[in-house]
Structures are given as structure tokens and as C-alpha cells.
Write a protein that holds these residues in place. Structure first.
Motif, mmCIF file in Angstrom:
data_model
loop_
_atom_site.group_PDB
_atom_site.id
_atom_site.type_symbol
_atom_site.label_atom_id
_atom_site.label_comp_id
_atom_site.label_asym_id
_atom_site.label_seq_id
_atom_site.Cartn_x
_atom_site.Cartn_y
_atom_site.Cartn_z
ATOM 1 N N PRO A 277 21.313 -25.517 -16.970
ATOM 2 C CA PRO A 277 21.877 -24.574 -17.932
ATOM 3 C C PRO A 277 23.150 -23.931 -17.417
ATOM 4 O O PRO A 277 23.305 -23.689 -16.217
ATOM 5 N N LYS A 278 24.073 -23.633 -18.351
ATOM 6 C CA LYS A 278 25.366 -23.067 -17.951
ATOM 7 C C LYS A 278 25.205 -21.703 -17.291
ATOM 8 O O LYS A 278 26.003 -21.319 -16.443
ATOM 9 N N ASP A 279 24.190 -20.962 -17.698
ATOM 10 C CA ASP A 279 24.015 -19.612 -17.172
ATOM 11 C C ASP A 279 23.019 -19.577 -16.007
ATOM 12 O O ASP A 279 22.367 -18.575 -15.750
ATOM 13 N N PHE A 280 22.887 -20.698 -15.289
ATOM 14 C CA PHE A 280 21.946 -20.780 -14.173
ATOM 15 C C PHE A 280 22.228 -19.691 -13.145
ATOM 16 O O PHE A 280 23.362 -19.489 -12.722
ATOM 17 N N GLU B 268 14.628 -20.167 -4.919
ATOM 18 C CA GLU B 268 15.518 -21.320 -4.978
ATOM 19 C C GLU B 268 16.584 -21.262 -3.885
ATOM 20 O O GLU B 268 16.966 -22.288 -3.312
ATOM 21 N N ARG B 269 17.042 -20.074 -3.582
ATOM 22 C CA ARG B 269 18.018 -19.928 -2.502
ATOM 23 C C ARG B 269 17.381 -20.255 -1.149
ATOM 24 O O ARG B 269 18.003 -20.875 -0.279
ATOM 25 N N VAL C 32 23.407 -23.694 -6.127
ATOM 26 C CA VAL C 32 24.291 -23.627 -7.288
ATOM 27 C C VAL C 32 23.653 -24.386 -8.448
ATOM 28 O O VAL C 32 24.002 -24.201 -9.610
ATOM 29 N N GLN C 33 22.682 -25.224 -8.116
ATOM 30 C CA GLN C 33 21.862 -25.886 -9.121
ATOM 31 C C GLN C 33 20.442 -25.952 -8.577
ATOM 32 O O GLN C 33 20.237 -25.866 -7.358
#
Length: 280
Positions: A2-5, A11-12, A50-51
Motif C-alpha cells: 500500500p502507498k501509505d505503508f 516489522e522494523r 520500507v516494505q
């Protein structure tokens, strides 16, 4: 993607783990990507969160890097969990606010164990005290505090009334919230409710020094039905949170027991509250 990820903390952490694996093997992004069949850009985005890191991609990296199986399996499980959480959020499958629901649990509970660190417990706050606390805060929280207070007061006449045990440090008595008049009324009210047979109020004296759960207020709720486990409720000015895992609620129960053992008895606590009220 999604663009607003926006990457979660989990996740980090996964990204850092992937970067650590590669660094241990002294591989460049290009070299590692070539081995696993990714572009260096994709691998960089995974490592920097970043993803999202798909579980199958984490598995592939673990295999290519020859990471010990239990280690890469653990990271795959974390990636699967992160994926599930993100899917639920995107689908808006869960829309539940523990802070808004808390008063309902108080209505259902048979035992309330409350540890506060800087305020009189919400269940015993007078409206003037609550208003003083919340005057620069969210008015919605003020209403919620009122609901919690009402939940207890309406249970007083029940055949199975709500038992309340509260512990707080002595500093709460000397923090003049709302001015002397408001604070004195609050302390007198605390003295009044503490004499109720289903209420226990204990104060941790400042002479104790450090004590369990210091700086970490919590409320532990117990229920009459065997199918309903204890629930711990934690709240900041941002949000409320339920903790329901039995192991974690048991930790709260143990700390509460330790706090009660360190605190003054109910009689001595009442005397200390009366002393603070007399100073106002």
C-alpha cells in the motif's frame, strides 16, 4: 504494498534481523540479492522496513544465508504475525476500544484490584477531582472516569457487590489536585469509602523507597464465571489496553500482592489520609 505503508515496530525489528544476517556473512546487497533471486533494492527495502517482509521471503533468506533452522523459523513466525496484524488493520476487521469498554467490565467484575501511581483511583474520584485532572485533557476520558465511578456506586446494593482493593503511594495524598477545597473533599470521600466492608484502601509510605510496579499503574479485574479469565487494564492519555494472557495477568496479581504487603494496613492508611486532609 500500500502507498501509505508505515512499518510497525515488529516489522522494523524483522528488518534489522535480516540486515544482521547479511552483515554476519559479509555480503553486499547485490551479492545477497543475487543468491536469493531478489534485487538489491528489494532486499534493502526489506531490511529498512520500507516494505513488509513476506514470510516466504524471510524463509528464502534464512535458507540462502544458512541460518540455523530454529532461528529463521522464529523470524518467519514474527513475519506471519506482522502480516496478519496488517491485514486485520487494512480490512478494519477489528474496531474495539478498551478505554470505552472498561466501565462495562467494571459492571461485570466481582473484584477490582487497582494500583495507581499519581492519582486517586478513578473508581473513587469525586467529579471535582476528575474535572481538575482532565481540564486540559480529553473530555471523553472525563466521561469515562465518571462511568467507572458510577459502575462501582451502583453495585453497592447488589447481592454480590463489587469488591475493590486499591493501593497507591503516599505522594497521591499530597498532590493538591484542583486546589485545597477539592482535594480535601476528595480525601474525606476516600476516608468514607474506605470504611465500606467491600473496600480496602492501602497507602505505600514514602519511607518504603522503591516498590514493585513503580511507575506502572494497572487495574486487575476478576469475574464470577470460570470461563472468564482475569483481565488487566492499562491506560495512558493516548489509549487503553487489555492484557488477557493468564501468565501476564498472574504477574500483575503477584505484584499487587507484593504492593499490599509493603503498604500500610487499612487502619494506618486511613490515619495517613486523615492527616493529609487535616493539612488542607
Amino acid at each position: 504494498m500500500p502507498k501509505d505503508f508505515r512499518a510497525t515496530a515488529l516489522e522494523r525489528a524483522i528488518g534489522r534481523q535480516l540486515a544482521g544476517w547479511r552483515a554476519e556473512r559479509e555480503l553486499s546487497l547485490a551479492e545477497a540479492g543475487q543468491r536469493v533471486g531478489f534485487s538489491g533494492a528489494k532486499l534493502s527495502m526489506m531490511e529498512n522496513a520500507v516494505q513488509p517482509s513476506a514470510p516466504v521471503d524471510v524463509m528464502a533468506l534464512g535458507y540462502v544465508y544458512k541460518v540455523p533452522t530454529p532461528e529463521w523459523q522464529a523470524v518467519v513466525l514474527r513475519a506471519q504475525y506482522a502480516e496478519q496484524v496488517r491485514t486485520r488493520a487494512l480490512n478494519n476487521a477489528v474496531n474495539f476500544d478498551p478505554a470505552a469498554d472498561f466501565a462495562n467490565l467494571v459492571f461485570e467484575a466481582t473484584l477490582l484490584r487497582v494500583f495507581t501511581t499519581d492519582l486517586v483511583p478513578a473508581v473513587f474520584q469525586l467529579p471535582g477531582y476528575t474535572n481538575a485532572v482532565m481540564q486540559t485533557d480529553d473530555p471523553v476520558r472525563t466521561a469515562r472516569f465518571a462511568m467507572v465511578r458510577e459502575a462501582w456506586s451502583t453495585r453497592l446494593g447488589d447481592k454480590d457487590p463489587l469488591a475493590v482493593e486499591v493501593v497507591f503511594p503516599e505522594a497521591v495524598l499530597w498532590q493538591v489536585v484542583g486546589g485545597p477545597r477539592v482535594m480535601k473533599a476528595q480525601l474525606l470521600h476516600l476516608m468514607e469509602v474506605s470504611e465500606h466492608p467491600t473496600v480496602s484502601v492501602q497507602v505505600v509510605p514514602r519511607s518504603v523507597g522503591a516498590y514493585p510496579a513503580m511507575g506502572s499503574p494497572f487495574t486487575l479485574l476478576g469475574f464470577p464465571h470460570r470461563q472468564h479469565n482475569d483481565v488487566a487494564y492499562l491506560e495512558t492519555f493516548i489509549r487503553g489496553e487489555y492484557v488477557e494472557e493468564p501468565g501476564l495477568t498472574e504477574q500483575c496479581a503477584q505484584r499487587f500482592t507484593s504492593l499490599r504487603e509493603l503498604a500500610l494496613g487499612t487502619g494506618e492508611s486511613l490515619e495517613l489520609i486523615a492527616e493529609a486532609a487535616a493539612e488542607l
